[in-house]
Design a protein around this motif. Sequence first.
Motif, short mmCIF file in Angstrom:
data_model
loop_
_atom_site.label_atom_id
_atom_site.label_comp_id
_atom_site.label_asym_id
_atom_site.label_seq_id
_atom_site.Cartn_x
_atom_site.Cartn_y
_atom_site.Cartn_z
N PRO A 1 0.85 -1.14 0.01
CA PRO A 1 -0.15 0.01 -0.09
C PRO A 1 0.90 1.39 0.12
CG PRO A 1 -0.14 -1.08 1.93
CD PRO A 1 0.40 -2.24 1.13
N VAL A 2 1.82 1.28 0.68
CA VAL A 2 2.95 2.56 0.74
C VAL A 2 3.44 2.49 -0.87
CG1 VAL A 2 4.91 3.46 1.56
CG2 VAL A 2 3.41 2.23 3.17
N SER A 3 3.72 1.72 -1.50
CA SER A 3 4.23 1.72 -2.68
C SER A 3 3.24 2.57 -3.77
CB SER A 3 4.87 0.48 -3.22
OG SER A 3 5.93 -0.06 -2.37
N ARG A 4 2.02 2.03 -3.53
CA ARG A 4 0.95 2.52 -4.68
C ARG A 4 0.94 4.26 -4.21
NH1 ARG A 4 -1.76 -2.26 -3.44
NH2 ARG A 4 -2.91 -1.31 -1.25
N LEU A 5 1.54 4.71 -3.20
CA LEU A 5 1.27 6.02 -2.79
C LEU A 5 2.37 6.79 -3.23
CD1 LEU A 5 -0.07 5.99 0.85
CD2 LEU A 5 -1.50 6.68 -1.56
N THR A 6 3.65 6.20 -2.90
CA THR A 6 5.00 6.71 -3.27
C THR A 6 5.42 6.72 -4.60
OG1 THR A 6 6.18 4.70 -2.66
CG2 THR A 6 5.50 6.42 -0.74
N ASP A 7 5.11 5.52 -5.37
CA ASP A 7 5.80 5.37 -6.52
C ASP A 7 5.51 6.51 -7.64
OD1 ASP A 7 6.90 3.30 -5.77
OD2 ASP A 7 5.69 1.74 -7.02
N PRO A 8 4.06 7.04 -7.53
CA PRO A 8 3.73 8.27 -8.74
C PRO A 8 4.50 9.32 -8.14
CG PRO A 8 1.82 7.12 -7.98
CD PRO A 8 2.81 6.56 -7.05
N VAL A 9 4.73 9.62 -6.82
CA VAL A 9 5.54 10.95 -6.14
C VAL A 9 7.06 10.49 -6.81
CG1 VAL A 9 6.47 12.02 -4.46
CG2 VAL A 9 3.93 11.14 -4.43
N GLY A 10 7.61 9.20 -6.68
CA GLY A 10 9.02 9.02 -7.08
C GLY A 10 8.95 9.38 -8.47
N ALA A 11 8.27 8.98 -9.20
CA ALA A 11 8.25 9.07 -10.60
C ALA A 11 8.41 10.40 -11.07
CB ALA A 11 7.23 8.40 -11.57
N TRP A 12 7.56 11.26 -10.54
CA TRP A 12 7.35 12.78 -10.82
C TRP A 12 8.60 13.45 -10.38
CZ3 TRP A 12 7.62 16.98 -7.81
CH2 TRP A 12 7.18 18.27 -8.30
N LEU A 13 9.10 13.01 -9.23
CA LEU A 13 10.53 13.52 -8.69
C LEU A 13 11.66 13.24 -9.88
CD1 LEU A 13 10.51 12.97 -5.13
CD2 LEU A 13 10.17 15.17 -6.17
N VAL A 14 11.85 12.04 -10.41
CA VAL A 14 12.93 11.68 -11.31
C VAL A 14 12.46 12.54 -12.55
CG1 VAL A 14 13.37 9.99 -12.82
CG2 VAL A 14 13.06 9.44 -10.37
N ARG A 15 11.25 12.60 -13.07
CA ARG A 15 10.87 13.44 -14.11
C ARG A 15 11.49 15.00 -13.99
NH1 ARG A 15 6.03 10.46 -14.04
NH2 ARG A 15 4.91 12.24 -13.22
N ARG A 16 11.41 15.61 -12.58
CA ARG A 16 12.19 16.84 -12.52
C ARG A 16 13.37 16.98 -12.39
NH1 ARG A 16 7.87 16.86 -13.75
NH2 ARG A 16 5.85 17.94 -13.06
N GLY A 17 14.08 15.92 -12.62
CA GLY A 17 15.61 15.75 -12.56
C GLY A 17 16.34 15.55 -11.38
N LEU A 18 15.93 15.06 -10.34
CA LEU A 18 16.38 14.74 -8.97
C LEU A 18 16.69 13.18 -8.95
CD1 LEU A 18 13.77 16.42 -6.54
CD2 LEU A 18 16.08 17.18 -7.10
N SER A 19 17.75 12.97 -8.19
CA SER A 19 18.41 11.58 -8.23
C SER A 19 17.86 10.96 -6.86
CB SER A 19 19.88 11.68 -8.19
OG SER A 19 20.49 12.23 -7.12
N PRO A 20 17.69 9.75 -6.79
CA PRO A 20 17.42 8.83 -5.39
C PRO A 20 18.36 9.26 -4.44
CG PRO A 20 16.99 7.48 -7.25
CD PRO A 20 17.87 8.79 -7.91
N ASN A 21 19.87 9.25 -4.71
CA ASN A 21 20.83 9.45 -4.01
C ASN A 21 20.83 11.01 -3.33
OD1 ASN A 21 21.82 7.17 -4.49
ND2 ASN A 21 23.55 7.72 -5.65
N ALA A 22 20.51 11.83 -4.11
CA ALA A 22 20.24 13.16 -3.37
C ALA A 22 19.04 13.32 -2.45
CB ALA A 22 19.85 14.26 -4.59
N VAL A 23 18.06 12.68 -2.87
CA VAL A 23 16.90 12.53 -1.79
C VAL A 23 17.13 11.95 -0.77
CG1 VAL A 23 14.41 11.63 -1.50
CG2 VAL A 23 14.98 12.96 -3.59
N THR A 24 17.95 11.00 -0.65
CA THR A 24 18.34 10.10 0.41
C THR A 24 19.16 10.80 1.32
OG1 THR A 24 18.54 8.05 -0.70
CG2 THR A 24 19.97 8.13 1.25
N VAL A 25 20.10 11.58 0.93
CA VAL A 25 21.14 12.48 1.68
C VAL A 25 20.14 13.71 2.12
CG1 VAL A 25 22.99 14.23 1.39
CG2 VAL A 25 22.97 11.85 0.24
N PHE A 26 19.46 14.13 1.65
CA PHE A 26 18.64 15.41 1.99
C PHE A 26 17.88 14.97 3.25
CE2 PHE A 26 14.49 17.66 1.78
CZ PHE A 26 15.04 19.14 2.20
#
Length: 203
Positions: free
Chosen positions: A9-34
Amino acid sequence: MLNIFARAPVSRLTDPVGAWLVRRGLSPNAVTVFGTVGTVVGALWLIPTGHLFLGAFVVTLFVLFDLLDGAMARANGGGTRFGAVLDSCCDRIADGALFAAITWYCFVLAEDTTLAALALVSLVSGQVISYVKARAEASGLNADGGLVERAERLTFGLVGVGLHGLGVPYVLPASLWLLAVLSVITVVQRLVAVYRSAKENAA
């Protein structure tokens, strides 16, 4: 345990947000550190100074970034090995900062050495729980499971601190006692799992 039941259930909520952030040019590593930096600053600045509810709230917000970096990695087609190591290290740093802050509050502001000791046990055992799994997997063994994994540890710690900050009686001692005991049990459970896995591999 929460990871097992809440993952889908959490993935169903976070996956669209994660895809949106990737399209905005952010990287997973940057979000991890932030998220980690925000968690560490929020925990060490607010909780030791007695701003318990605000501290719990701020830390919770930044901990949620730990969900988004995984969703972003999936949106990129899978994470990298460096990203996995970075994420694991940042988790340990964030958890250490949170429970160090709780320990400091209990020892210095609350002047309760028993609660401080329980928070310290929770801090150390939480790190050991994660280390046992990582070391076992590096050796080709299994150490999954246990009563309290990271999600449970954060829940116990943040709910206890937050409600205590709102003046709810007994909730912080109860949460720390329960967390310390269950964390020690989980360390034993994981060591037993590694022992059984090693015996199975040797058979």
